[in-house]
Design a protein around this motif. Structure first.
Motif, PDB file in Angstrom:
ATOM      1  N   ILE A 208       0.573  27.814  49.494  1.00 32.61           N
ATOM      2  CA  ILE A 208       1.780  28.608  49.292  1.00 32.61           C
ATOM      3  C   ILE A 208       2.827  28.153  50.302  1.00 32.61           C
ATOM      4  N   GLY A 209       4.081  28.104  49.854  1.00 35.55           N
ATOM      5  CA  GLY A 209       5.176  27.731  50.735  1.00 35.55           C
ATOM      6  C   GLY A 209       6.179  28.865  50.870  1.00 35.55           C
ATOM      7  N   HIS A 210       6.651  29.063  52.092  1.00 35.20           N
ATOM      8  CA  HIS A 210       7.663  30.077  52.373  1.00 35.20           C
ATOM      9  C   HIS A 210       8.890  29.359  52.939  1.00 35.20           C
ATOM     10  N   GLY A 211       9.976  29.361  52.192  1.00 31.02           N
ATOM     11  CA  GLY A 211      11.159  28.622  52.583  1.00 31.02           C
ATOM     12  C   GLY A 211      12.130  29.436  53.404  1.00 31.02           C
ATOM     13  N   GLY A 212      13.170  28.753  53.882  1.00 32.54           N
ATOM     14  CA  GLY A 212      14.206  29.407  54.659  1.00 32.54           C
ATOM     15  C   GLY A 212      15.159  30.228  53.808  1.00 32.54           C
ATOM     16  N   HIS A 213      15.098  30.058  52.496  1.00 34.66           N
ATOM     17  CA  HIS A 213      15.884  30.827  51.531  1.00 34.66           C
ATOM     18  C   HIS A 213      15.053  30.899  50.251  1.00 34.66           C
ATOM     19  N   GLY A 214      15.378  31.837  49.390  1.00 32.33           N
ATOM     20  CA  GLY A 214      14.721  31.907  48.092  1.00 32.33           C
ATOM     21  C   GLY A 214      13.300  32.452  48.170  1.00 32.33           C
ATOM     22  N   PRO A 215      12.630  32.493  47.005  1.00 29.03           N
ATOM     23  CA  PRO A 215      11.274  33.038  46.945  1.00 29.03           C
ATOM     24  C   PRO A 215      10.235  32.028  47.428  1.00 29.03           C
ATOM     25  N   SER A 216       9.030  32.524  47.688  1.00 29.50           N
ATOM     26  CA  SER A 216       7.918  31.631  48.011  1.00 29.50           C
ATOM     27  C   SER A 216       7.555  30.801  46.786  1.00 29.50           C
ATOM     28  N   PHE A 217       6.819  29.712  47.004  1.00 28.92           N
ATOM     29  CA  PHE A 217       6.521  28.772  45.913  1.00 28.92           C
ATOM     30  C   PHE A 217       5.139  28.169  46.120  1.00 28.92           C
ATOM     31  N   ASP A 218       4.560  27.684  45.032  1.00 24.19           N
ATOM     32  CA  ASP A 218       3.268  27.015  45.142  1.00 24.19           C
ATOM     33  C   ASP A 218       3.469  25.507  45.220  1.00 24.19           C
ATOM     34  N   GLU A 219       2.363  24.769  45.292  1.00 25.12           N
ATOM     35  CA  GLU A 219       2.457  23.320  45.456  1.00 25.12           C
ATOM     36  C   GLU A 219       3.143  22.654  44.267  1.00 25.12           C
ATOM     37  N   ALA A 220       2.825  23.118  43.062  1.00 24.99           N
ATOM     38  CA  ALA A 220       3.438  22.511  41.880  1.00 24.99           C
ATOM     39  C   ALA A 220       4.947  22.680  41.897  1.00 24.99           C
ATOM     40  N   ARG A 221       5.402  23.865  42.286  1.00 27.12           N
ATOM     41  CA  ARG A 221       6.852  24.104  42.348  1.00 27.12           C
ATOM     42  C   ARG A 221       7.488  23.285  43.464  1.00 27.12           C
ATOM     43  N   MET A 222       6.807  23.146  44.597  1.00 25.98           N
ATOM     44  CA  MET A 222       7.352  22.336  45.683  1.00 25.98           C
ATOM     45  C   MET A 222       7.554  20.894  45.226  1.00 25.98           C
ATOM     46  N   ARG A 223       6.588  20.354  44.522  1.00 24.15           N
ATOM     47  CA  ARG A 223       6.715  18.976  44.043  1.00 24.15           C
ATOM     48  C   ARG A 223       7.820  18.851  42.998  1.00 24.15           C
ATOM     49  N   GLU A 224       7.971  19.869  42.173  1.00 21.96           N
ATOM     50  CA  GLU A 224       9.044  19.863  41.181  1.00 21.96           C
ATOM     51  C   GLU A 224      10.409  19.824  41.869  1.00 21.96           C
ATOM     52  N   ILE A 225      10.581  20.651  42.911  1.00 22.38           N
ATOM     53  CA  ILE A 225      11.847  20.668  43.651  1.00 22.38           C
ATOM     54  C   ILE A 225      12.093  19.318  44.303  1.00 22.38           C
ATOM     55  N   ALA A 226      11.051  18.761  44.926  1.00 18.28           N
ATOM     56  CA  ALA A 226      11.198  17.470  45.609  1.00 18.28           C
ATOM     57  C   ALA A 226      11.544  16.352  44.630  1.00 18.28           C
ATOM     58  N   LEU A 227      10.844  16.305  43.517  1.00 19.12           N
ATOM     59  CA  LEU A 227      11.102  15.251  42.521  1.00 19.12           C
ATOM     60  C   LEU A 227      12.496  15.388  41.927  1.00 19.12           C
ATOM     61  N   ASP A 228      12.921  16.613  41.686  1.00 18.09           N
ATOM     62  CA  ASP A 228      14.258  16.826  41.137  1.00 18.09           C
ATOM     63  C   ASP A 228      15.316  16.350  42.124  1.00 18.09           C
ATOM     64  N   TYR A 229      15.110  16.607  43.403  1.00 20.25           N
ATOM     65  CA  TYR A 229      16.059  16.138  44.403  1.00 20.25           C
ATOM     66  C   TYR A 229      16.104  14.620  44.430  1.00 20.25           C
ATOM     67  N   ILE A 230      14.940  13.985  44.404  1.00 20.67           N
ATOM     68  CA  ILE A 230      14.886  12.517  44.435  1.00 20.67           C
ATOM     69  C   ILE A 230      15.584  11.923  43.228  1.00 20.67           C
ATOM     70  N   ARG A 231      15.312  12.467  42.060  1.00 22.76           N
ATOM     71  CA  ARG A 231      15.955  11.961  40.837  1.00 22.76           C
ATOM     72  C   ARG A 231      17.480  12.124  40.914  1.00 22.76           C
ATOM     73  N   THR A 232      17.918  13.287  41.380  1.00 22.49           N
ATOM     74  CA  THR A 232      19.347  13.571  41.439  1.00 22.49           C
ATOM     75  C   THR A 232      20.056  12.629  42.399  1.00 22.49           C
ATOM     76  N   ARG A 233      19.497  12.412  43.558  1.00 22.07           N
ATOM     77  CA  ARG A 233      20.151  11.616  44.584  1.00 22.07           C
ATOM     78  C   ARG A 233      20.002  10.109  44.349  1.00 22.07           C
ATOM     79  N   GLU A 234      18.926   9.718  43.722  1.00 23.51           N
ATOM     80  CA  GLU A 234      18.730   8.277  43.459  1.00 23.51           C
ATOM     81  C   GLU A 234      19.243   7.874  42.082  1.00 23.51           C
ATOM     82  N   GLY A 235      19.417   8.856  41.217  1.00 22.37           N
ATOM     83  CA  GLY A 235      19.842   8.556  39.853  1.00 22.37           C
ATOM     84  C   GLY A 235      21.317   8.325  39.737  1.00 22.37           C
TER      85      GLY A 235
END
Length: 235
Positions: A208-235
């Motif tokens: 489980i992850g607890h961020g500095g903002h927003g709701p807590s998240f699980d590993e699958a959601r953390m990877r989704e956020i990370a991949l989306d950021y990578i795609r957005t910034r590299e795309g």
């Protein structure tokens, strides 16, 4: 005026603290983590009201850890004697001058309720909070019954750190990653560093992850956020 802070337990020995009357942009998640030998206070809100005076967590010693030096995470940092953070932002902690205070003061609805009688938005400022202890990547904070590994995860700011309980996978990610709009366009942000951090997080095992903002998240959601950021910034 009571009730400025809102608290609720989110896991055994962990309390989430928020400031519901602060503008959403500056409404951070703060965490009290209880330990056998001492507690951790992770992040400190805006400092509009005193965190240590308003909330009673008993008399146990406290290690105050700032995930980074942005305004919404350090407001009450100076109230604690033992203050830890990353050396990359040592100067920011020691001065805490105009760290986004003008931005906060310019917001319509910076606060939705007066914190106390006579409070004036234009008088708001941060109190300097020099670090008394440095935390580096790989350091361990041992509470006696829980051990947290420090992860240096720059990008949002140079000295962003997070805490991972490797025994149970509980991850306090602060602003390195969270389930809300990510900010990488600030004056001390680095997209290149943020991309490296996101790639590192893809390899991290958490429960489980607890961020500095927003709701807590699980590993699958953390990877989704990370991949989306990578795609957005590299795309």
């Amino acid at each position: 005026m009571a009730g400025w802070f809102e608290t609720r337990p989110i896991s055994p020995g962990v309390t989430l603290i928020t400031e519901p009357f602060v503008h959403p942009i500056f409404r951070a998640n703060l965490y009290r983590i209880e330990g056998r030998d001492f507690d951790i206070q992770l992040d400190f809100g805006m400092g509009i009201r005193s965190l240590s005076a308003d909330l009673d967590f008993g008399d146990k010693p406290v290690m105050a850890i700032a995930s980074h030096a942005h305004i919404d995470h350090v407001g009450s940092f100076h109230e604690f004697a033992r203050r830890a953070g990353h050396h990359a932002e040592e100067r920011d902690f020691a001065t805490l001058g105009d760290n986004f205070t003008d931005w906060f003061k310019s917001l319509d609805g910076a606060v939705s309720r007066q914190p106390y009688e006579g409070w004036e938005l234009q008088d708001y400022r941060l109190a300097p909070a020099p670090l008394t202890q440095f935390l580096e990547d790989g350091d361990v904070v041992d509470l006696g019954d829980r051990r947290f590994t420090v992860l240096h995860l720059p990008g949002h700011s140079p000295g962003c750190i997070a805490l991972l309980d490797e025994a149970n996978g509980e991850f306090f990610s602060a602003d390195a990653i969270y389930d809300d709009e990510l900010y990488d366009q600030l004056e001390d942000s680095s997209i290149a560093d943020y991309l490296a951090t996101m790639r590192r997080l893809l390899e991290l095992d958490i429960s489980i992850g607890h961020g500095g903002h927003g709701p807590s998240f699980d590993e699958a959601r953390m990877r989704e956020i990370a991949l989306d950021y990578i795609r957005t910034r590299e795309g």
